[in-house]
Design a protein around this motif. Structure first.
Motif, PDB file in Angstrom:
ATOM      1  N   THR A 213      -3.879  -0.922  -9.194  1.00  0.00           N
ATOM      2  CA  THR A 213      -4.653  -0.589  -7.993  1.00  0.00           C
ATOM      3  C   THR A 213      -4.615  -1.728  -6.983  1.00  0.00           C
ATOM      4  OG1 THR A 213      -6.133   0.796  -9.309  1.00  0.00           O
ATOM      5  CG2 THR A 213      -6.906   0.118  -7.127  1.00  0.00           C
ATOM      6  N   ALA A 214      -4.797  -2.970  -7.461  1.00  0.00           N
ATOM      7  CA  ALA A 214      -4.798  -4.130  -6.566  1.00  0.00           C
ATOM      8  C   ALA A 214      -3.466  -4.283  -5.852  1.00  0.00           C
ATOM      9  CB  ALA A 214      -5.119  -5.395  -7.354  1.00  0.00           C
ATOM     10  N   ALA A 215      -2.372  -3.923  -6.533  1.00  0.00           N
ATOM     11  CA  ALA A 215      -1.041  -4.031  -5.934  1.00  0.00           C
ATOM     12  C   ALA A 215      -0.715  -2.859  -5.012  1.00  0.00           C
ATOM     13  CB  ALA A 215       0.014  -4.115  -7.039  1.00  0.00           C
ATOM     14  N   GLU A 216      -1.623  -1.903  -4.911  1.00  0.00           N
ATOM     15  CA  GLU A 216      -1.436  -0.746  -4.038  1.00  0.00           C
ATOM     16  C   GLU A 216      -0.120  -0.032  -4.340  1.00  0.00           C
ATOM     17  OE1 GLU A 216      -1.733  -2.271  -0.083  1.00  0.00           O
ATOM     18  OE2 GLU A 216      -3.849  -2.750  -0.260  1.00  0.00           O
ATOM     19  N   VAL A 217       0.125   0.166  -5.627  1.00  0.00           N
ATOM     20  CA  VAL A 217       1.367   0.814  -6.050  1.00  0.00           C
ATOM     21  C   VAL A 217       1.459   2.237  -5.500  1.00  0.00           C
ATOM     22  CG1 VAL A 217       2.694   1.602  -8.039  1.00  0.00           C
ATOM     23  CG2 VAL A 217       1.541  -0.615  -8.112  1.00  0.00           C
ATOM     24  N   ALA A 218       0.316   2.918  -5.397  1.00  0.00           N
ATOM     25  CA  ALA A 218       0.332   4.298  -4.912  1.00  0.00           C
ATOM     26  C   ALA A 218       0.901   4.395  -3.499  1.00  0.00           C
ATOM     27  CB  ALA A 218      -1.077   4.889  -4.948  1.00  0.00           C
ATOM     28  N   GLY A 219       0.702   3.352  -2.703  1.00  0.00           N
ATOM     29  CA  GLY A 219       1.214   3.378  -1.330  1.00  0.00           C
ATOM     30  C   GLY A 219       2.486   2.588  -1.148  1.00  0.00           C
ATOM     31  N   PHE A 220       3.161   2.270  -2.263  1.00  0.00           N
ATOM     32  CA  PHE A 220       4.326   1.403  -2.162  1.00  0.00           C
ATOM     33  C   PHE A 220       5.455   2.028  -1.337  1.00  0.00           C
ATOM     34  CE2 PHE A 220       8.552   0.249  -3.841  1.00  0.00           C
ATOM     35  CZ  PHE A 220       8.570  -1.085  -3.456  1.00  0.00           C
ATOM     36  N   GLU A 221       5.746   3.286  -1.563  1.00  0.00           N
ATOM     37  CA  GLU A 221       6.879   3.900  -0.860  1.00  0.00           C
ATOM     38  C   GLU A 221       6.664   3.912   0.646  1.00  0.00           C
ATOM     39  OE1 GLU A 221       7.879   7.686  -2.453  1.00  0.00           O
ATOM     40  OE2 GLU A 221       8.481   6.882  -4.414  1.00  0.00           O
ATOM     41  N   GLU A 222       5.425   4.152   1.067  1.00  0.00           N
ATOM     42  CA  GLU A 222       5.135   4.119   2.503  1.00  0.00           C
ATOM     43  C   GLU A 222       5.341   2.706   3.051  1.00  0.00           C
ATOM     44  OE1 GLU A 222       1.343   4.732   5.545  1.00  0.00           O
ATOM     45  OE2 GLU A 222       1.225   5.455   3.475  1.00  0.00           O
ATOM     46  N   ARG A 223       4.837   1.695   2.334  1.00  0.00           N
ATOM     47  CA  ARG A 223       5.023   0.301   2.779  1.00  0.00           C
ATOM     48  C   ARG A 223       6.491  -0.076   2.743  1.00  0.00           C
ATOM     49  NH1 ARG A 223       3.319  -3.327  -0.441  1.00  0.00           N
ATOM     50  NH2 ARG A 223       2.665  -2.066  -2.214  1.00  0.00           N
ATOM     51  N   ARG A 224       7.196   0.399   1.719  1.00  0.00           N
ATOM     52  CA  ARG A 224       8.633   0.107   1.599  1.00  0.00           C
ATOM     53  C   ARG A 224       9.398   0.621   2.807  1.00  0.00           C
ATOM     54  NH1 ARG A 224      11.390   3.976  -2.427  1.00  0.00           N
ATOM     55  NH2 ARG A 224      11.072   5.273  -0.568  1.00  0.00           N
ATOM     56  N   ASP A 225       9.174   1.879   3.173  1.00  0.00           N
ATOM     57  CA  ASP A 225       9.913   2.465   4.296  1.00  0.00           C
ATOM     58  C   ASP A 225       9.584   1.748   5.606  1.00  0.00           C
ATOM     59  OD1 ASP A 225      10.915   4.194   2.443  1.00  0.00           O
ATOM     60  OD2 ASP A 225       9.678   5.906   3.035  1.00  0.00           O
ATOM     61  N   ARG A 226       8.302   1.389   5.771  1.00  0.00           N
ATOM     62  CA  ARG A 226       7.910   0.695   6.991  1.00  0.00           C
ATOM     63  C   ARG A 226       8.544  -0.700   7.039  1.00  0.00           C
ATOM     64  NH1 ARG A 226       2.841   1.375   6.394  1.00  0.00           N
ATOM     65  NH2 ARG A 226       2.251  -0.678   5.618  1.00  0.00           N
ATOM     66  N   THR A 227       8.585  -1.361   5.895  1.00  0.00           N
ATOM     67  CA  THR A 227       9.160  -2.707   5.839  1.00  0.00           C
ATOM     68  C   THR A 227      10.661  -2.677   6.089  1.00  0.00           C
ATOM     69  OG1 THR A 227       7.446  -3.430   4.295  1.00  0.00           O
ATOM     70  CG2 THR A 227       9.448  -4.749   4.395  1.00  0.00           C
ATOM     71  N   LEU A 228      11.340  -1.676   5.547  1.00  0.00           N
ATOM     72  CA  LEU A 228      12.777  -1.553   5.798  1.00  0.00           C
ATOM     73  C   LEU A 228      13.043  -1.434   7.290  1.00  0.00           C
ATOM     74  CD1 LEU A 228      14.085   0.827   2.967  1.00  0.00           C
ATOM     75  CD2 LEU A 228      14.434  -1.634   3.188  1.00  0.00           C
ATOM     76  N   GLY A 229      12.221  -0.645   7.978  1.00  0.00           N
ATOM     77  CA  GLY A 229      12.378  -0.524   9.413  1.00  0.00           C
ATOM     78  C   GLY A 229      12.121  -1.844  10.123  1.00  0.00           C
ATOM     79  N   ASP A 230      11.116  -2.602   9.647  1.00  0.00           N
ATOM     80  CA  ASP A 230      10.791  -3.879  10.262  1.00  0.00           C
ATOM     81  C   ASP A 230      11.935  -4.882  10.150  1.00  0.00           C
ATOM     82  OD1 ASP A 230       8.298  -2.986  11.001  1.00  0.00           O
ATOM     83  OD2 ASP A 230       7.266  -3.868   9.273  1.00  0.00           O
ATOM     84  N   VAL A 231      12.644  -4.878   9.014  1.00  0.00           N
ATOM     85  CA  VAL A 231      13.725  -5.853   8.819  1.00  0.00           C
ATOM     86  C   VAL A 231      15.066  -5.333   9.326  1.00  0.00           C
ATOM     87  CG1 VAL A 231      12.539  -6.836   6.822  1.00  0.00           C
ATOM     88  CG2 VAL A 231      14.314  -5.098   6.463  1.00  0.00           C
ATOM     89  N   GLY A 232      15.100  -4.098   9.814  1.00  0.00           N
ATOM     90  CA  GLY A 232      16.327  -3.564  10.405  1.00  0.00           C
ATOM     91  C   GLY A 232      17.247  -2.862   9.440  1.00  0.00           C
ATOM     92  N   LEU A 233      16.698  -2.321   8.366  1.00  0.00           N
ATOM     93  CA  LEU A 233      17.497  -1.545   7.417  1.00  0.00           C
ATOM     94  C   LEU A 233      17.118  -0.069   7.529  1.00  0.00           C
ATOM     95  CD1 LEU A 233      17.443  -3.773   4.190  1.00  0.00           C
ATOM     96  CD2 LEU A 233      19.367  -3.416   5.742  1.00  0.00           C
ATOM     97  N   ALA A 234      18.126   0.786   7.603  1.00  0.00           N
ATOM     98  CA  ALA A 234      17.883   2.221   7.738  1.00  0.00           C
ATOM     99  C   ALA A 234      17.386   2.798   6.415  1.00  0.00           C
ATOM    100  CB  ALA A 234      19.157   2.929   8.165  1.00  0.00           C
TER     101      ALA A 234
END
Length: 324
Positions: free
Chosen positions: A137-158
């Motif tokens: 819960t502390a690691a917010e695993v449930a929302g990981f995919e959403e954070r992952r996709d947003r982070t990929l966009g931030d670093v310039g990866l499609a």
């Protein structure tokens, strides 16, 4: 904000106590003491090849110290290590790689295993499951995919790269994937080895913001002086000759000022030392000359002047002792 607060939180820390490490006959590190705790952004500095990356690997648990200890608190705190080169299975997909290095895959697996143990009524299973769920819960695993996709966009990866093998990525894409891995990491303690390598200005800005705003302990090795000046709270300097380390609080500029001050004091001390050394050299030379003169006087004294000869020989011996 794409960062996680860590799985254990503010309590996590790692300590090196009297750590020594050698490669063959060569001593790399000797008696290193270091505590890395909440809010610390420590930069390890020293000449190339002095053991900065080695110390990171020791803190990460990738190497075992020759003597001394690496202690994590709590014992199950996780340490994330970002190497200079992206360490990834070329056959793994980008999605799998990110889940693994972010610690999400491990947390998912432990929660599943704990749930199975609870279902089987194994001894201690309730505590194990509660702990696993707390970390998940502390690691917010449930929302990981959403954070992952947003982070990929931030670093310039499609996002379309998620199903591609890491091995087919270009050098620039691998660098951005490494940055995304760092930003997404759920580890309690972060170790970054040359994290600015091959990053563009946008990537540098993202990394700098991440390091400055995340409260988890972080240790950095980098040749990027501007990055260090803007991020560090303290500096650990490894001595080139003794392979010991000294910690300076106050950030990169404070370390430079303290270093310059220490150099001035050393130069002043050396000037005093050389002045005293030269004075003693002159005094010793004078004493030796007087001692030689006494020996000559004694040798010229005849049998009737035995007392004079004895006195001169004693005086010469005393002068020789002073000269020594």
């Amino acid at each position: 904000d794409n960062t996680s607060a860590g799985t254990v939180g503010a309590m996590a820390q790692v300590r090196a106590v009297g750590v020594r490490f050698s490669r063959g006959p060569n001593r790399i590190l000797d008696g290193i003491d270091l505590t890395v705790a909440e809010g610390d952004r420590i930069g390890i500095v020293g000449p190339n090849g002095i053991g900065k990356s080695t110390l990171l690997k020791l803190l990460a648990g990738g190497l075992e110290p020759e003597s001394g200890s690496i202690i994590k608190a709590p014992a199950d705190a996780t340490v994330g290590f970002m190497a200079q080169e992206l360490d990834a299975d070329p056959e793994a997909t980008v999605a799998d790689h990110l889940a693994t290095v972010a610690g999400v895959a491990e947390l998912d697996a432990e929660l599943t295993a704990a749930a199975e143990a609870l279902g089987a009524a194994e001894p201690g299973a309730d505590d194990r499951y509660a702990h696993a769920l707390e970390r998940w819960t502390a690691a917010e695993v449930a929302g990981f995919e959403e954070r992952r996709d947003r982070t990929l966009g931030d670093v310039g990866l499609a996002p379309g790269l998620l199903d591609r093998p890491v091995g087919v990525l270009s050098g620039g894409q691998r660098s951005r994937l490494g940055l995304a891995s760092t930003l997404l990491g759920t580890h309690d303690i972060l170790l970054l080895d040359e994290p600015t390598n091959d990053l563009d200005l946008d990537g540098l800005a993202l990394l700098e913001h991440f390091v400055r705003t995340d409260r988890r302990p972080v240790v950095i090795v980098s040749h990027d002086r501007a990055f260090l000046e803007r991020t560090l709270t303290s500096v650990l300097e490894i001595d080139e000759h003794h392979r010991t380390a000294t910690r300076y609080e106050g950030g990169f500029e404070a370390w430079q000022e303290e270093r310059a001050r220490a150099r001035r004091h050393a130069e002043e001390d050396y000037a005093v030392y050389t002045g005293e050394r030269d004075r003693l050299k002159r005094r010793a030379q004078q004493e030796r000359e007087w001692s030689t003169q006494g020996v000559r006087k004694a040798s010229r004294a005849g049998d009737n002047d035995k007392s004079i000869r004895f006195r001169e020989m004693q005086r010469s011996e005393k002068l020789a002792g002073k000269a020594r």
